[in-house]
Design a protein around this motif. Structure first.
Motif, PDB file in Angstrom:
ATOM      1  N   CYS A 115      85.396  87.040  53.923  1.00  0.00           N
ATOM      2  CA  CYS A 115      86.394  87.295  54.830  1.00  0.00           C
ATOM      3  C   CYS A 115      87.782  88.106  54.274  1.00  0.00           C
ATOM      4  O   CYS A 115      88.504  88.714  55.030  1.00  0.00           O
ATOM      5  N   LEU A 116      87.849  87.742  52.933  1.00  0.00           N
ATOM      6  CA  LEU A 116      89.151  88.216  52.391  1.00  0.00           C
ATOM      7  C   LEU A 116      89.423  89.432  52.742  1.00  0.00           C
ATOM      8  O   LEU A 116      90.437  90.078  52.634  1.00  0.00           O
ATOM      9  N   PRO A 117      88.657  90.465  52.401  1.00  0.00           N
ATOM     10  CA  PRO A 117      88.586  91.879  52.282  1.00  0.00           C
ATOM     11  C   PRO A 117      89.129  92.527  53.750  1.00  0.00           C
ATOM     12  O   PRO A 117      89.544  93.660  54.070  1.00  0.00           O
ATOM     13  N   HIS A 118      89.037  91.592  54.832  1.00  0.00           N
ATOM     14  CA  HIS A 118      89.158  92.034  56.286  1.00  0.00           C
ATOM     15  C   HIS A 118      90.430  91.141  56.546  1.00  0.00           C
ATOM     16  O   HIS A 118      90.570  91.393  57.784  1.00  0.00           O
ATOM     17  N   ALA A 119      90.993  90.721  55.827  1.00  0.00           N
ATOM     18  CA  ALA A 119      92.207  89.682  56.220  1.00  0.00           C
ATOM     19  C   ALA A 119      93.553  90.766  55.843  1.00  0.00           C
ATOM     20  O   ALA A 119      93.497  91.866  55.561  1.00  0.00           O
ATOM     21  N   ASN A 120      94.785  89.950  55.855  1.00  0.00           N
ATOM     22  CA  ASN A 120      96.059  90.339  55.278  1.00  0.00           C
ATOM     23  C   ASN A 120      96.490  91.480  56.497  1.00  0.00           C
ATOM     24  O   ASN A 120      97.308  92.269  56.244  1.00  0.00           O
ATOM     25  N   ASN A 121      96.054  91.640  57.665  1.00  0.00           N
ATOM     26  CA  ASN A 121      96.355  92.667  58.456  1.00  0.00           C
ATOM     27  C   ASN A 121      97.074  92.238  59.912  1.00  0.00           C
ATOM     28  O   ASN A 121      96.942  92.745  60.995  1.00  0.00           O
ATOM     29  N   SER A 122      97.684  90.823  59.606  1.00  0.00           N
ATOM     30  CA  SER A 122      98.214  90.248  60.866  1.00  0.00           C
ATOM     31  C   SER A 122      99.665  89.906  60.483  1.00  0.00           C
ATOM     32  O   SER A 122     100.328  90.225  59.471  1.00  0.00           O
ATOM     33  N   VAL A 123     100.552  89.800  61.588  1.00  0.00           N
ATOM     34  CA  VAL A 123     101.798  89.297  61.195  1.00  0.00           C
ATOM     35  C   VAL A 123     101.932  87.743  61.490  1.00  0.00           C
ATOM     36  O   VAL A 123     101.445  87.136  62.432  1.00  0.00           O
ATOM     37  N   ARG A 124     102.393  87.124  60.457  1.00  0.00           N
ATOM     38  CA  ARG A 124     102.078  85.672  60.413  1.00  0.00           C
ATOM     39  C   ARG A 124     103.707  84.788  60.410  1.00  0.00           C
ATOM     40  O   ARG A 124     104.725  85.282  59.962  1.00  0.00           O
ATOM     41  N   ILE A 125     103.654  83.895  61.477  1.00  0.00           N
ATOM     42  CA  ILE A 125     104.698  83.725  61.867  1.00  0.00           C
ATOM     43  C   ILE A 125     104.995  81.804  61.892  1.00  0.00           C
ATOM     44  O   ILE A 125     103.765  81.327  62.394  1.00  0.00           O
ATOM     45  N   GLY A 126     105.869  81.469  61.152  1.00  0.00           N
ATOM     46  CA  GLY A 126     105.847  80.221  61.058  1.00  0.00           C
ATOM     47  C   GLY A 126     107.115  79.525  62.241  1.00  0.00           C
ATOM     48  O   GLY A 126     107.888  80.237  62.221  1.00  0.00           O
ATOM     49  N   ILE A 127     106.533  78.388  62.875  1.00  0.00           N
ATOM     50  CA  ILE A 127     107.606  77.918  63.819  1.00  0.00           C
ATOM     51  C   ILE A 127     107.796  76.512  63.553  1.00  0.00           C
ATOM     52  O   ILE A 127     106.784  75.494  63.419  1.00  0.00           O
ATOM     53  N   THR A 128     108.989  75.965  63.261  1.00  0.00           N
ATOM     54  CA  THR A 128     109.381  74.757  63.038  1.00  0.00           C
ATOM     55  C   THR A 128     110.485  74.130  63.884  1.00  0.00           C
ATOM     56  O   THR A 128     111.298  75.005  64.519  1.00  0.00           O
ATOM     57  N   GLY A 129     110.850  72.778  63.945  1.00  0.00           N
ATOM     58  CA  GLY A 129     111.947  72.485  64.782  1.00  0.00           C
ATOM     59  C   GLY A 129     111.973  70.828  64.864  1.00  0.00           C
ATOM     60  O   GLY A 129     110.832  70.404  64.583  1.00  0.00           O
ATOM     61  N   VAL A 130     113.033  70.370  65.045  1.00  0.00           N
ATOM     62  CA  VAL A 130     112.990  68.745  65.270  1.00  0.00           C
ATOM     63  C   VAL A 130     112.013  68.330  66.276  1.00  0.00           C
ATOM     64  O   VAL A 130     111.942  68.932  67.463  1.00  0.00           O
ATOM     65  N   PRO A 131     111.776  67.129  66.351  1.00  0.00           N
ATOM     66  CA  PRO A 131     110.665  66.364  67.366  1.00  0.00           C
ATOM     67  C   PRO A 131     111.590  66.580  68.536  1.00  0.00           C
ATOM     68  O   PRO A 131     112.828  66.010  69.012  1.00  0.00           O
ATOM     69  N   GLY A 132     110.810  67.072  69.749  1.00  0.00           N
ATOM     70  CA  GLY A 132     111.585  67.050  71.032  1.00  0.00           C
ATOM     71  C   GLY A 132     111.972  68.388  71.462  1.00  0.00           C
ATOM     72  O   GLY A 132     112.591  68.630  72.470  1.00  0.00           O
ATOM     73  N   VAL A 133     112.179  69.302  70.472  1.00  0.00           N
ATOM     74  CA  VAL A 133     112.546  70.704  70.702  1.00  0.00           C
ATOM     75  C   VAL A 133     111.647  71.705  71.385  1.00  0.00           C
ATOM     76  O   VAL A 133     112.387  72.376  72.166  1.00  0.00           O
ATOM     77  N   GLY A 134     110.658  71.135  71.959  1.00  0.00           N
ATOM     78  CA  GLY A 134     109.719  71.904  72.671  1.00  0.00           C
ATOM     79  C   GLY A 134     108.808  73.077  72.125  1.00  0.00           C
ATOM     80  O   GLY A 134     108.784  74.084  72.652  1.00  0.00           O
TER      81      GLY A 134
END
Length: 366
Positions: free
Chosen positions: A83-102
């Motif tokens: 799968c690796l040759p077909h990867a690396n073509n996305s936008v990767r977004i990390g989302i974090t926050g305190v508990p209860g932030v929604g």
């Protein structure tokens, strides 16, 4: 319905006399699960189906790479390699926050907005594992019910296990499989803000920190390291009587961001407000991310950051595989049980016991 990390099949295997099984346990259901497992596609079929966009094959492959069964390692590695040759073509977004932030509510609203724009999104959510039972309640599909039903979205909950850093042990490999399956946007929702809640930063292009008003000091509970890594801070739940508070929180966050050193990317972090309920500000969040991606791709930071991330995960993978091989070693397992008791009885110091175990491990390799 709550989803537990142990399936009925696993429970039945561990409890042949049906002890500890649910009261409504059905032998017919167990037989159906067993038959489905017997009919699992082989490695080549899984790879072909993943590359053709088959969600079922993707889920099966992710289960394989998350497995601790040594018999699954070879198959999992073959799938990742293909799968690796077909990867690396996305936008990767990390989302974090305190508990209860929604976080879940925000991701559902944000994800639905992206699918309306024609995006295909994969959401990888990380659920904390109990330090006592080691189980996790993987309820994110329930919390994101509408998004989970969207044909252009894929929601995959995983247990954090004993991994620190807010992500699961195999999140990086899961991203590769999702990209190969055709998802152009990958969102990773972490467990929550904490001192070790930083591993996700080393596998995403854009790091988004969610915050909420009404908790007193708006900076309370937010670690400095998290804020330094954030490419944008979003004040969530900016609706109703909370709008003015959100505006004030936005100003406070902007002032705090000015205290941090400039980023290598040349990007100046921004603070936004939004409401997952009214959808106000959701589009602005996506526009901010798009602007960041465009700028970092133009100044080559995007590519250099991914190269650094690949090197980082090379070292992490080596450490993880050595650790796994160590604890899967049968001779080490036998000695470990003995040394545990010796350490508990103060017959050995933890350091001497550890050295003994390491020496035993290396002796089995010679």
């Amino acid at each position: 319905m709550l989803i537990f990390t142990k399936s009925l099949f696993t429970l039945k295997k561990e409890n042949p006399n049906k002890e500890n099984l649910p009261d409504n346990f059905s032998p017919a259901v167990l037989k159906k699960i067993q038959q489905a497992r017997k009919n699992q596609p082989n490695t080549e079929e899984l790879i072909t189906n993943i590359l053709s966009g088959d969600i079922g094959a993707l889920s099966r492959a992710i289960t394989l790479i998350e497995s601790n069964n040594p018999n699954h390692f070879t198959e999992a590695n073959a799938i990742i390699k293909a799968c690796l040759p077909h990867a690396n073509n996305s936008v990767r977004i990390g989302i974090t926050g305190v508990p209860g932030v929604g976080k879940s509510t925000f991701i559902e609203a944000f994800g639905k907005h992206l699918t309306k724009l024609g995006k295909k999104i994969a959401v990888l959510t990380i659920d904390p594992s109990s330090s006592l039972s080691h189980g996790s309640i993987l309820g994110d599909k329930t919390r994101m019910e509408e998004l989970a039903k969207d044909p252009n979205a894929y929601v995959r909950p995983s247990a954090s296990g004993d991994t620190v850093g807010g992500v699961a042990r195999k999140t990086r490999e899961t991203i590769t499989l999702c990209e190969a399956c055709g998802f152009d946007t990958v969102i990773i929702e972490t467990v929550g803000v904490g001192q070790n809640e930083i591993a996700v930063h080393s596998m995403v292009d854009f790091f988004l920190l969610l915050n909420v008003t009404g908790t007193g000091d708006e900076l309370q509970g937010i670690k400095k390291g998290i804020m330094e890594m954030a490419d944008a801070i979003v004040i969530n739940k900016a609706d109703g009587d909370n709008i003015q508070k959100a505006v004030l929180a936005k100003a406070e966050m902007n002032n705090a961001l000015h205290l941090f050193p400039a980023k290598k990317s040349g990007w100046i972090p921004v603070t936004l407000t939004c409401s997952s309920k009214t959808l106000e500000g959701i589009n602005e969040v996506w526009e901010t991310i798009s602007n960041y991606i465009e700028r970092t791709q133009n100044n080559t930071f995007f590519e250099s950051k991914r190269a650094e991330q690949n090197e980082f995960w090379l070292m992490e993978t080596i450490e993880n595989q050595l650790k796994q091989d160590f604890f899967n070693n049968s001779e080490v397992q036998i000695l470990l049980e003995k040394t545990k008791k010796a350490v508990q009885n103060n017959e050995y110091s933890p350091f001497a016991a550890a050295q003994l175990l390491v020496e035993k491990y290396f002796n089995t390799k010679t």
